[in-house]
Design an enzyme around this catalytic site. Structure first.
Site, PDB file in Angstrom:
ATOM      1  N   LEU A 220      -1.226  56.198  10.677  1.00 15.51           N
ATOM      2  CA  LEU A 220      -2.614  56.443  11.029  1.00 15.51           C
ATOM      3  C   LEU A 220      -3.522  55.676  10.077  1.00 15.51           C
ATOM      4  CD1 LEU A 220      -2.490  60.259  11.797  1.00 15.51           C
ATOM      5  CD2 LEU A 220      -2.388  58.357  13.382  1.00 15.51           C
ATOM      6  N   CYS A 221      -4.661  55.263  10.585  1.00 16.30           N
ATOM      7  CA  CYS A 221      -5.604  54.513   9.768  1.00 16.30           C
ATOM      8  C   CYS A 221      -6.006  55.333   8.554  1.00 16.30           C
ATOM      9  CB  CYS A 221      -6.838  54.154  10.597  1.00 16.30           C
ATOM     10  SG  CYS A 221      -6.479  52.739  11.630  1.00 16.30           S
ATOM     11  N   PRO A 222      -6.160  54.744   7.399  1.00 11.84           N
ATOM     12  CA  PRO A 222      -6.166  53.297   7.181  1.00 11.84           C
ATOM     13  C   PRO A 222      -4.804  52.682   6.825  1.00 11.84           C
ATOM     14  CG  PRO A 222      -6.837  54.387   5.172  1.00 11.84           C
ATOM     15  CD  PRO A 222      -6.517  55.475   6.159  1.00 11.84           C
TER      16      PRO A 222
END
Ligand code: SF4
Lengths: 75, 350
Positions: free
Chosen positions: A12-14
């Protein structure tokens, strides 16, 4: 100039951005990196990261739940 | 010939660091940004999970801030190192599980390390957007020198938004920057920052209510403490901290917790854990996917399924069919009656 691939699926970002950034450090100007990810947020974050740091997004493709973003390493 | 001085700025994505950098740029300082990812940051990830968040903020604010400022941004994964900050904060916690003062010391310390490791890039000093009195724990008049000292930054740590209230730093004494062109903000008010944002033409900036991370959130902190208590250890992995952001958490027994997806986005996210965890899916009616965290015994399957069924569309039905998948085993099919609202004990809600 060479082609590389980075598997950032399920991150998942970042995290996909961090992984892309770290991978690009190992590459040279002109190299192409295909980042495969599943977090749709990467579609805004990786291009933003590329703009800031002088790299180019050559395009992106999505199929099913996967997204491939193509980055060309800048100077 | 005047040499151009260079600074590394801690960028959280909030307004204060954005302004602090611009103040320095106005003085001709070349700035690059650094952002630390602890795993608890408000940035990113949740928007990838919940349906309802999909239209909201799709941007990473630290990247956005860097782009507004026209600076490079280095994002550093500090997940592992941060564990010690969270688990053993020398200066304690804030209102929730947020070890803000230790966190600030840690991050400024990492920036010092960055400067040393990137000597060839010639960074001269560090910038933060700290403001005296802004945050009750980490940003007080007394804590400012603590951060400077314990991080090892000492006199190369510049806080442009409140510099006039603090002793002069090396960049000021050396004449690299002009103290008079910095600010004396203090207290909890946001008005001076907003006025400065207006002056610089910054719009659309992020203003997280609590702080820059989930640890300032009571709900999140409660779930984290519950997890540690249930496991009898404060160890945690990245998956644990992500899962605390997903779903409704219900603990019917000390040994296991149910993470019930609240929408299709969360169900999809939990799907990814099917191979590692026991999962429960209602099949006779529409219902969320549920993941079981901890040790569930077969004799508790019925209880767990009954709770899960309460959150599906068959909650009023006489019977619902539920599939329980244990990794490496055949799917168990059960027909159960959903628990009533009263039967789902209030205290089970984490
Ligand atoms: S809110 Fe979180 S990230 Fe920000 S200083 Fe406190 S502990 Fe650190």
């Amino acid at each position: 100039m060479s082609q590389h691939e980075l598997d950032a699926r399920r991150m998942l970002c970042p995290m996909p951005v961090i992984k892309t950034q770290n991978k690009v450090k190992e590459l040279v100007v002109g190299d192409i990196l295909n980042v495969i990810c599943t977090d749709p947020g990467a579609l805004s974050d990786i291009p933003a990261w590329a703009r800031i740091n002088g790299h180019t997004i050559l395009g992106h493709q999505s199929n099913d739940d996967e997204l491939t973003i193509t980055v060309q390493v800048g100077g | 010939m005047t040499t151009k001085h260079k600074a590394i700025a801690l960028i959280s994505g909030g307004l204060d660091s954005l302004l602090a950098v611009r103040v320095m740029q106005e003085q001709g300082i070349e700035v690059e940004g650094i952002n630390f990812y602890t795993g608890f940051c408000v940035e990113g990830h949740t928007h990838a999970i919940r349906n309802s968040d999909k239209d909201k903020q799709k941007r990473n604010n630290a990247l956005w801030a860097a782009e507004q400022l026209g600076i490079k941004l280095h994002i550093v994964d500090v997940i592992e190192e941060y564990k010690d900050v969270l688990l053993n904060p020398k200066h304690g916690y804030g209102a929730n599980m947020n070890p803000c003062l230790d966190c600030k010391i840690f991050m400024v310390g990492k920036a010092v390390q960055w400067i040393q490791e990137n000597r060839k890039d010639g960074f001269d000093f560090i910038i933060t957007g700290e403001v005296i009195g802004q945050r009750p724990m980490s940003q007080r008049k007394q804590t400012m020198p603590i951060v400077a000292k314990e991080s090892g930054a000492e006199d190369i740590l510049v806080r442009p938004l409140c510099a006039k209230n603090l002793p002069a730093t090396k960049p000021e004494l050396e004449g690299w920057i002009d103290r008079e062109k910095m600010y004396d903000f203090s207290g909890r008010t946001r008005k001076p920052q907003m006025a400065l944002a207006e002056k610089y033409g910054f719009k659309d900036y992020a203003s997280p209510a609590g702080g820059c991370c989930f640890l300032t959130d009571k709900n999140y902190s409660d779930k984290l403490v519950d997890l540690w208590d249930a496991r009898g250890t404060r160890e945690y992995e990245m998956d644990d901290i992500m899962l605390l952001k997903v779903g409704r958490h219900i603990r019917p027994k000390p040994e296991f917790k149910l993470i019930i997806a609240r929408d299709a986005g969360e169900s999809k996210y939990l799907e990814g854990y099917r191979k590692q965890f026991v999962t429960i899916q209602i099949v006779s009616h529409n219902g969320p996917l549920t993941m079981v965290d901890g040790d569930i015994k077969p004799e508790d399957f019925e209880l767990a399924a009954g709770v899960v069924a309460r959150y599906g569309q068959g909650r009023e039905a006489e019977q619902v069919e539920v599939h329980i998948s244990v990794p490496g085993q055949d799917v168990k099919i059960m027909n159960i009656k959903p628990l009533t609202v009263e039967q789902v004990n209030e205290e089970w809600h984490v």
